[in-house]
Write an enzyme that holds these catalytic residues in place. Structure first.
Site, PDB file in Angstrom:
ATOM      1  N   GLN A 149     125.990  -1.470  86.483  1.00 15.90           N
ATOM      2  CA  GLN A 149     126.659  -2.770  86.445  1.00 15.90           C
ATOM      3  C   GLN A 149     126.437  -3.461  85.111  1.00 15.90           C
ATOM      4  O   GLN A 149     125.302  -3.537  84.643  1.00 15.90           O
ATOM      5  CB  GLN A 149     126.111  -3.625  87.582  1.00 15.90           C
ATOM      6  CG  GLN A 149     126.827  -4.939  87.770  1.00 15.90           C
ATOM      7  CD  GLN A 149     126.654  -5.450  89.189  1.00 15.90           C
ATOM      8  OE1 GLN A 149     127.275  -4.952  90.115  1.00 15.90           O
ATOM      9  NE2 GLN A 149     125.786  -6.409  89.343  1.00 15.90           N
ATOM     10  N   GLY A 150     127.504  -3.962  84.518  1.00 18.97           N
ATOM     11  CA  GLY A 150     127.389  -4.669  83.237  1.00 18.97           C
ATOM     12  C   GLY A 150     127.749  -6.131  83.395  1.00 18.97           C
ATOM     13  O   GLY A 150     128.891  -6.530  83.132  1.00 18.97           O
ATOM     14  N   TYR A 151     126.800  -6.919  83.858  1.00 22.02           N
ATOM     15  CA  TYR A 151     127.029  -8.355  84.028  1.00 22.02           C
ATOM     16  C   TYR A 151     126.228  -9.161  82.995  1.00 22.02           C
ATOM     17  O   TYR A 151     126.784  -9.828  82.156  1.00 22.02           O
ATOM     18  CB  TYR A 151     126.611  -8.818  85.437  1.00 22.02           C
ATOM     19  CG  TYR A 151     127.574  -8.474  86.564  1.00 22.02           C
ATOM     20  CD1 TYR A 151     128.653  -7.609  86.368  1.00 22.02           C
ATOM     21  CD2 TYR A 151     127.402  -9.021  87.829  1.00 22.02           C
ATOM     22  CE1 TYR A 151     129.523  -7.302  87.410  1.00 22.02           C
ATOM     23  CE2 TYR A 151     128.267  -8.729  88.872  1.00 22.02           C
ATOM     24  CZ  TYR A 151     129.326  -7.862  88.666  1.00 22.02           C
ATOM     25  OH  TYR A 151     130.173  -7.564  89.696  1.00 22.02           O
ATOM     26  N   SER A 152     124.890  -9.079  83.087  1.00 24.12           N
ATOM     27  CA  SER A 152     124.042  -9.933  82.250  1.00 24.12           C
ATOM     28  C   SER A 152     124.163  -9.592  80.775  1.00 24.12           C
ATOM     29  O   SER A 152     124.445  -8.446  80.394  1.00 24.12           O
ATOM     30  CB  SER A 152     122.577  -9.755  82.658  1.00 24.12           C
ATOM     31  OG  SER A 152     122.354 -10.281  83.924  1.00 24.12           O
ATOM     32  N   SER A 202     117.426 -15.378  90.013  1.00 19.43           N
ATOM     33  CA  SER A 202     116.017 -15.744  90.030  1.00 19.43           C
ATOM     34  C   SER A 202     115.798 -16.959  90.921  1.00 19.43           C
ATOM     35  O   SER A 202     116.734 -17.634  91.330  1.00 19.43           O
ATOM     36  CB  SER A 202     115.524 -16.009  88.605  1.00 19.43           C
ATOM     37  OG  SER A 202     116.207 -17.125  88.090  1.00 19.43           O
ATOM     38  N   GLU A 214     127.026  -3.563 106.673  1.00 18.30           N
ATOM     39  CA  GLU A 214     126.175  -3.859 107.820  1.00 18.30           C
ATOM     40  C   GLU A 214     124.688  -3.606 107.557  1.00 18.30           C
ATOM     41  O   GLU A 214     123.841  -4.204 108.179  1.00 18.30           O
ATOM     42  CB  GLU A 214     126.643  -3.080 109.045  1.00 18.30           C
ATOM     43  CG  GLU A 214     126.714  -1.602 108.834  1.00 18.30           C
ATOM     44  CD  GLU A 214     127.676  -0.919 109.803  1.00 18.30           C
ATOM     45  OE1 GLU A 214     127.767   0.308 109.725  1.00 18.30           O
ATOM     46  OE2 GLU A 214     128.310  -1.595 110.610  1.00 18.30           O
ATOM     47  N   SER A 256     121.253  -1.241  85.224  1.00 21.82           N
ATOM     48  CA  SER A 256     120.369  -0.233  85.815  1.00 21.82           C
ATOM     49  C   SER A 256     120.904   1.172  85.579  1.00 21.82           C
ATOM     50  O   SER A 256     122.077   1.443  85.855  1.00 21.82           O
ATOM     51  CB  SER A 256     120.238  -0.455  87.326  1.00 21.82           C
ATOM     52  OG  SER A 256     119.661  -1.700  87.580  1.00 21.82           O
TER      53      SER A 256
END
Lengths: 359, 404
Positions: free
Chosen positions: B123-126, B372, B240, B158
């Site tokens: 994932q490339g968010y921050s 956080s 779920e 990650s």
């Protein structure tokens, strides 16, 4: 499989909430707190009419035959409202007889308790920290008892007492003068006044399965106090939140300060998940009898600590007004102190839970 | 309220046991462990036991949300030692996003290969200056012909070093903050991308920095349309198992603490016999019960189509507070072993009590990752308690969302 309330359970809890928030309710509560009334007779009458005293009593004895889950939902609503009624002692005495009485004893006593015709309470502690059946010291002399019990809720208005006896037994005693006299104690919680009850050669009726009834009653007390504590903690949270939205300082509402907001959030984070703990304890009381004591100990110990901590931090957040007699938060701070100590202090209950967990 | 498994669920469990008996382990003739696992997963998906949130046409199990079935599956897979559905970001995050927002071409191409783990995702968010305040992100993509040209930097991605694809939030529009962001899919294995691993306090290097220097991705690899990336990244994950992950993890930790306390001998006596310690462990158990049964309540309400309330928004902070309590208990039990740890590649390489030191660091990861604690407090304050938004004059309405 599901773990949510049914429509009927929602309706039941809402109906109780309406009774203890109706017009005139708050005035009566304040009158009790300010010493003008000794208890809230009007709310109790409405609760009786709705059927609250008979919730867990079988319909054979004039009750509605529901479960501890419904009763705990009522306890939560009464805790939220800070109700000044004899609910706690009355339903515990009822459960003690339902679980510990013979068929004839149930037939004799339960109908008058389920209908609310008589008010009952439980006389358990002989001395400090004496809540568990193994702590009880009062020994009968034949069918008569002489001695003193302390911290009896609504002891001054009760018609009937279920008394804890040495060996973890239980007996029913009618509050007849001059052999039974109740004297007010200077209790911290004005909404649940305590009495010391003196028995002088008083006639008793020993419950046939007293020790089984005592164990169940003790678990029930823990579950109901946990529910009350969750309701009370929720009330403190709401009250502190509401105040922060109107009170201004430095030209802004308190709620606009992030420090204040985060402290309120911390309270909410601790309060909200606790509902699941008391729900499970109530469910276990009905469905997993062998795990019931463990769950009840955990629920009361944790919820009572939570309520007290929420009330203390809430008072701190309110500031000076929280230290006044006039502001209502003191009602729940004192209920939190009651819930903490009555029925057994948390450290002792956590220790018992650890024993029951088999560690 | 009913916590028992009804006959319907007993039958379900029996069918599942029969399926597992017939399909795991598979014979060696079907290939190596990886191939046999893949074949088992194909069969389990077809039978509706894994990939339950994914439609059959992509190879999924396509089942109604049913958390009890999901618990039964977990229990029985564990009993049989069968490989569970992989918990990777592609399956848990990217596929739900594609199912809701993707084009037919995107779904057909990415979903089956993500399920088979041929495609692994990071994932490339921050970004270095956009963590909790994600809408401040600055990595840009410009449409040139039939390609996006991407420049900028991501961080905390990650396992990017071993993944083939990234699901990224990048700035594509001139509109301010969250209004200018799009959700792009990017091939990480190309010359315009450099990946550096970050060495963490555990000695591991799971997280990566990802640098984009005129990196490219096809024009039609934008998901949910240009400028819509903020909404896409917030796709509600109706998965779920997700509600139980932290409860089950805490349950495992509690069992391990009891074991550690039994095996730790102090003054000739097992530590588990010390009254104070027993009470403190019971305190942790009370919080575990609170979480478990609040989760049951939430999922029951969700399954009935009712709004499930506030618990989910408080869960992460509650877990964080609980694991601080757990860490305090364990460090006392460890005593001088608290001084020891050999850096390694994760918990599995560690011996004895060094595993607890790893857990100690892991508890801090839980406190920080995924929003956080102070961001979580804003969320609880605003969405649960209805308090005014933070920073409303500066950052706009999205300022305190739960971003990652």
């Amino acid at each position: 499989m599901n773990f949510k309330l049914s429509e009927e359970q929602h309706q039941l809890q809402d109906a109780v909430r309406r009774i203890v928030s109706a017009a005139g309710y708050h005035e009566r509560l304040r009158a009790v707190v300010d010493g003008q009334l000794s208890w809230d007779e009007g709310s109790w009458r409405d609760l009786v009419e709705f059927g609250v005293p008979g919730i867990v009593v079988s319909d054979r004895f004039g009750g509605i035959g529901l479960t501890m889950i419904e009763l705990a939902l009522v306890a939560e609503a009464l805790g939220y409202a800070g109700a000044a009624t004899p609910f706690l002692g009355h339903v515990l005495a009822t459960i003690a007889i339902a679980e510990g009485g013979s068929e004839q004893q149930r037939e004799k006593w339960l109908p008058m308790l389920a209908s609310g015709e008589k008010i009952a309470s439980v006389a358990l502690s002989d001395q400090n920290d004496g809540w568990a059946p193994e702590d009880w010291r009062l020994a009968p002399n034949g069918s008569r008892i002489s001695g003193r019990k302390i911290n009896v809720p609504a002891g001054q208005i009760a018609d009937i007492f279920v008394v804890g006896l040495a060996g973890g037994q239980l007996a029913v005693v009618e509050a007849l003068t001059p052999t039974v006299t109740a004297e007010a104690m200077d209790g911290i919680d004005m909404t649940r006044p305590l009495a010391a009850v003196e028995f002088s050669d008083a006639e008793t009726e020993l419950l046939e399965n007293g020790s089984a009834g005592a164990a169940r009653m003790h678990d029930a007390a823990l579950v109901l106090l946990a529910a009350d504590a969750f309701g009370g903690a929720s009330r403190i949270l709401d009250m502190t939140r509401d105040y922060s939205l109107v009170r201004e300082a430095f030209g802004a509402k308190l709620a606009q300060f992030q420090a204040y907001k985060h402290q309120l959030a911390n309270l909410a984070v601790e309060v909200i998940p606790t509902r699941g703990l008391y729900w499970f304890a109530a469910y276990a009381f009905e469905n997993y009898v062998e795990r019931s004591s463990h769950a009840a100990c955990l629920a009361k110990a944790h919820s009572a600590e939570l309520f007290l901590q929420t009330a203390r931090l809430g008072t701190e957040l309110l500031g000076g007004i929280g230290f006044t007699w006039e502001y209502d938060s003191q009602i729940w701070l004192k209920r939190a102190m009651f819930d903490f100590a009555w029925g057994g202090r948390p450290e002792r209950l956590f220790a018992k839970a650890a024993d029951l967990a088999g560690w | 309220m009913n916590l028992s498994y009804s006959k319907e669920y007993d039958d379900y469990r029996e069918e599942l046991r029969a399926f597992l008996a017939a399909n795991w382990p598979l014979p060696d003739s079907l290939g190596d462990l990886r191939e046999r696992t893949a074949e088992f997963h194909r069969r389990a998906a077809k039978a509706g036991y894994i990939f339950r949130h994914i439609p059959v046409k992509y190879g999924g199990g396509e089942q109604q949300l049913d958390f009890l079935q999901s618990e039964i599956i977990k229990e029985e897979f564990r009993r049989a030692g069968a490989p569970r559905e992989p918990e990777v970001i592609g399956i848990n995050r990217v596929i739900p996003v594609l199912l809701q927002w993707g084009t037919e071409e995107q779904k057909d191409f990415f979903i089956p290969r993500t399920m088979s783990r041929e495609f692994l995702w990071s994932q490339g968010y921050s970004e270095p200056n956009a963590g909790s305040d994600l809408a401040a992100l600055r990595t840009r993509a410009e449409l040139v012909g039939d390609k996006w040209i991407i420049n900028g930097q991501k961080v905390w991605s990650s396992n990017a070093y071993k993944c083939q694809y990234m699901n990224a939030l990048v700035r594509t529009e001139s509109a301010p903050r969250h209004l200018g962001i799009s959700y792009l899919l990017i091939d990480l294995q190309q010359p315009g991308i450099e990946i550096r691993r970050i060495k963490q306090i555990t000695g591991e290097s799971e997280f990566c920095e990802v640098f984009f220097n005129n990196a490219e991705t096809p024009a039609d690899w934008v998901v949910g349309g240009r400028g819509n990336g903020w909404a896409v990244s917030r796709t509600t994950l109706r998965h779920e198992r997700s509600g139980f992950r932290s409860v089950n993890w805490l349950d495992t930790i509690l069992r391990r603490i009891v074991k550690l306390a039994r095996e730790t001998i102090r003054d000739g006596t097992p530590a588990i016999e010390e009254p104070h310690l027993r009470r403190e462990i019971a305190r942790v158990q009370a919080r575990l019960y609170a979480m478990r049964y609040s989760t049951y309540r939430d999922l029951s309400m969700e399954a009935a189509g009712e709004p499930s309330g506030d618990y989910l928004l408080t869960q992460k902070l509650y877990l964080t507070d609980t694991i601080h309590l757990v860490e305090r208990l364990t460090r006392d039990l460890l005593a001088d072993d608290y001084l020891l740890m050999s850096p390694g590649e994760g918990r599995d390489g560690l011996k004895g009590n060094a595993k607890w030191i790893y857990n100690s660091f892991h508890s801090l990861k839980i406190a920080i990752a995924g929003g956080s604690s102070n961001i979580q407090r804003n969320v609880v304050g605003e969405r649960v308690l209805g308090l005014p938004r933070d920073n409303a004059g500066v950052g706009g309405r999205e300022a305190s969302g739960m971003d990652q």
